[in-house]
Design a protein around this motif. Structure first.
Motif, PDB file in Angstrom:
ATOM      1  N   ARG A 165       4.201   3.046   6.530  1.00 57.73           N
ATOM      2  CA  ARG A 165       5.747   3.662   6.153  1.00 57.73           C
ATOM      3  C   ARG A 165       6.621   3.689   7.117  1.00 57.73           C
ATOM      4  O   ARG A 165       7.844   3.527   7.226  1.00 57.73           O
ATOM      5  CB  ARG A 165       5.556   4.900   5.198  1.00 57.73           C
ATOM      6  CG  ARG A 165       4.969   4.657   3.897  1.00 57.73           C
ATOM      7  CD  ARG A 165       4.600   6.106   3.094  1.00 57.73           C
ATOM      8  NE  ARG A 165       5.734   6.807   2.677  1.00 57.73           N
ATOM      9  CZ  ARG A 165       6.090   7.891   2.141  1.00 57.73           C
ATOM     10  NH1 ARG A 165       4.815   8.578   1.987  1.00 57.73           N
ATOM     11  NH2 ARG A 165       7.060   8.231   2.143  1.00 57.73           N
ATOM     12  N   THR A 166       6.029   4.424   8.255  1.00 56.07           N
ATOM     13  CA  THR A 166       6.671   4.869   9.594  1.00 56.07           C
ATOM     14  C   THR A 166       7.305   3.301  10.042  1.00 56.07           C
ATOM     15  O   THR A 166       8.566   3.101  10.529  1.00 56.07           O
ATOM     16  CB  THR A 166       6.100   5.438  10.603  1.00 56.07           C
ATOM     17  OG1 THR A 166       5.564   6.665   9.940  1.00 56.07           O
ATOM     18  CG2 THR A 166       6.960   5.733  11.693  1.00 56.07           C
ATOM     19  N   GLU A 167       6.473   2.196  10.245  1.00 55.84           N
ATOM     20  CA  GLU A 167       6.544   1.059  10.887  1.00 55.84           C
ATOM     21  C   GLU A 167       7.634   0.546   9.818  1.00 55.84           C
ATOM     22  O   GLU A 167       8.760  -0.285  10.271  1.00 55.84           O
ATOM     23  CB  GLU A 167       5.686   0.171  11.003  1.00 55.84           C
ATOM     24  CG  GLU A 167       4.548   0.814  12.029  1.00 55.84           C
ATOM     25  CD  GLU A 167       3.517  -0.101  12.503  1.00 55.84           C
ATOM     26  OE1 GLU A 167       3.044  -1.002  11.620  1.00 55.84           O
ATOM     27  OE2 GLU A 167       2.908   0.034  13.557  1.00 55.84           O
ATOM     28  N   ASP A 214       9.923   1.703   7.992  1.00 55.92           N
ATOM     29  CA  ASP A 214      11.363   2.577   8.099  1.00 55.92           C
ATOM     30  C   ASP A 214      11.849   1.966   9.168  1.00 55.92           C
ATOM     31  O   ASP A 214      13.294   1.847   9.194  1.00 55.92           O
ATOM     32  CB  ASP A 214      11.046   3.917   8.081  1.00 55.92           C
ATOM     33  CG  ASP A 214      10.726   4.480   6.718  1.00 55.92           C
ATOM     34  OD1 ASP A 214      10.733   3.805   5.777  1.00 55.92           O
ATOM     35  OD2 ASP A 214      10.096   5.754   6.672  1.00 55.92           O
ATOM     36  N   GLY A 250      11.651  14.289   7.661  1.00 48.67           N
ATOM     37  CA  GLY A 250      11.368  13.067   8.309  1.00 48.67           C
ATOM     38  C   GLY A 250      11.545  11.806   7.371  1.00 48.67           C
ATOM     39  O   GLY A 250      11.427  10.799   7.903  1.00 48.67           O
ATOM     40  N   ARG A 251      12.106  12.258   6.194  1.00 45.76           N
ATOM     41  CA  ARG A 251      12.174  10.787   5.517  1.00 45.76           C
ATOM     42  C   ARG A 251      13.631  10.569   5.091  1.00 45.76           C
ATOM     43  O   ARG A 251      13.998   9.373   4.496  1.00 45.76           O
ATOM     44  CB  ARG A 251      11.238  10.892   4.176  1.00 45.76           C
ATOM     45  CG  ARG A 251       9.964  11.082   4.488  1.00 45.76           C
ATOM     46  CD  ARG A 251       9.076  11.275   3.201  1.00 45.76           C
ATOM     47  NE  ARG A 251       7.713  11.577   3.428  1.00 45.76           N
ATOM     48  CZ  ARG A 251       6.857  11.794   2.568  1.00 45.76           C
ATOM     49  NH1 ARG A 251       7.204  12.053   1.307  1.00 45.76           N
ATOM     50  NH2 ARG A 251       5.601  12.173   2.928  1.00 45.76           N
ATOM     51  N   SER A 271      15.424   7.101   6.163  1.00 43.81           N
ATOM     52  CA  SER A 271      14.751   5.947   5.559  1.00 43.81           C
ATOM     53  C   SER A 271      15.864   5.194   5.032  1.00 43.81           C
ATOM     54  O   SER A 271      16.566   5.576   4.033  1.00 43.81           O
ATOM     55  CB  SER A 271      13.628   6.138   4.674  1.00 43.81           C
ATOM     56  OG  SER A 271      13.486   4.824   4.064  1.00 43.81           O
TER      57      SER A 271
END
Length: 292
Positions: free
Chosen positions: A72-74, A76, A270-271, A274
């Motif tokens: 999910r991080t990559e 985003d 943190g989201r 996004s």
């Protein structure tokens, strides 16, 4: 972690090695090094099958969480310069979801075809971090310091009933007449939910709705009202469309003292940056303002 998970998913070192484009012996050595470092056995291996140990089951569960977070991080980061994509997890109150998101989400997915949505419904306030939710939609802005809070829309609460109920029971014109009707209300609130109504002397009385049914689910209250079982007082986010198309009729508008209410979005810090989260918020802003 990824190699270990693929071995378990595919059920053999040979299939996982082919999937990961390495040799089975290299994969076996990788798992052996992992077990040596942890000091525990993760897999029991026989000539016919693989089985997870109890430590292996725990490691696999945590590994999947870490791998999902990395993915999910990559996604985003990489999608920041492209169009929104990836999996969006939304939790909403039932009433708003069933009357607004029911129509909004398909339109959002049509506009952003590379985004997928997982929508969960509950009227209780959840922990979005613990339940891995990107967006929580609620009528209350309460949140911890690790949350980002944003107002989504404003509205008011309407008192209404179905035409079939009013034809059968009559239309109340005052708080005194309302007491003779079946009012279906939200249960589980502390203190109990009351309806602010204007009295003849201009003061506001807090009417405690009484009836033969109560429920802690706003969507169920809406359905009961539509079916003609009684009078409800719900946000226009929930009943506005039904009032507009005649399935419900607003009553006591002249004495209903409803303050403006707000609908809020809560997001883990943190989201909220996004691209898919921002795309959904912008889409809902546009849609809700367009319906005002």
């Amino acid at each position: 972690m990824n190699a270990f998970a693929r071995i378990v998913d595919l059920g053999s070192f040979a299939k996982a090695a082919e999937d990961l484009r390495v040799t089975p012996s290299a994969l076996s050595k990788l798992v052996s090094r992992l077990e040596d470092r942890l000091g525990v056995r993760l897999l029991t291996r026989t000539t016919r099958r693989l089985a997870l140990t109890s430590e292996g089951s725990l490691y696999l569960e945590r590994a999947r969480e870490v791998l999902e977070l990395i993915g999910r991080t990559e996604a985003d980061v990489s999608s920041a310069r492209n169009k929104p994509k990836g999996h969006l997890r939304i939790n909403s109150s039932t009433g708003f979801a069933r009357q607004t998101l029911l129509h909004a989400v398909p339109a959002f997915l049509q506009r952003f075809p590379e985004v997928t949505v997982d929508l969960t419904l509950t009227d209780r306030l959840i922990d979005p971090v613990a339940e891995q939710v990107d967006i929580v939609i609620r009528g209350s802005p309460s949140a911890g310091s690790d949350m980002v809070v944003r107002k989504l829309a404003e509205g008011r609460r309407l008192i209404c009933a179905a035409p079939s109920y009013l034809a059968r029971a009559g239309t109340p014109r005052s708080a005194a007449e309302l007491a003779q009707h079946n009012c279906i209300a939200l249960s589980g609130a502390s203190p109990p939910t009351t309806w602010p109504l204007a009295a003849q002397d201009g003061s506001v009385v807090r009417y405690l709705p009484k009836g033969n049914f109560a429920c802690d689910n706003v969507g169920m209250l809406f359905d009961m009202a539509i079916e003609g079982h009684g009078i409800v007082r719900l946000a226009d986010f929930v009943v506005g469309q039904a009032v507009g198309d005649g399935r419900l009729v607003e009553i006591l508008a002249d004495i209903n003292r409803s303050d403006r209410i707000s609908l809020w979005v809560l997001m883990p810090k943190g989201r909220f940056r996004s691209p898919r989260v921002q795309a959904f918020l912008d889409f809902m802003d546009e849609r809700l303002k367009g319906s005002e």
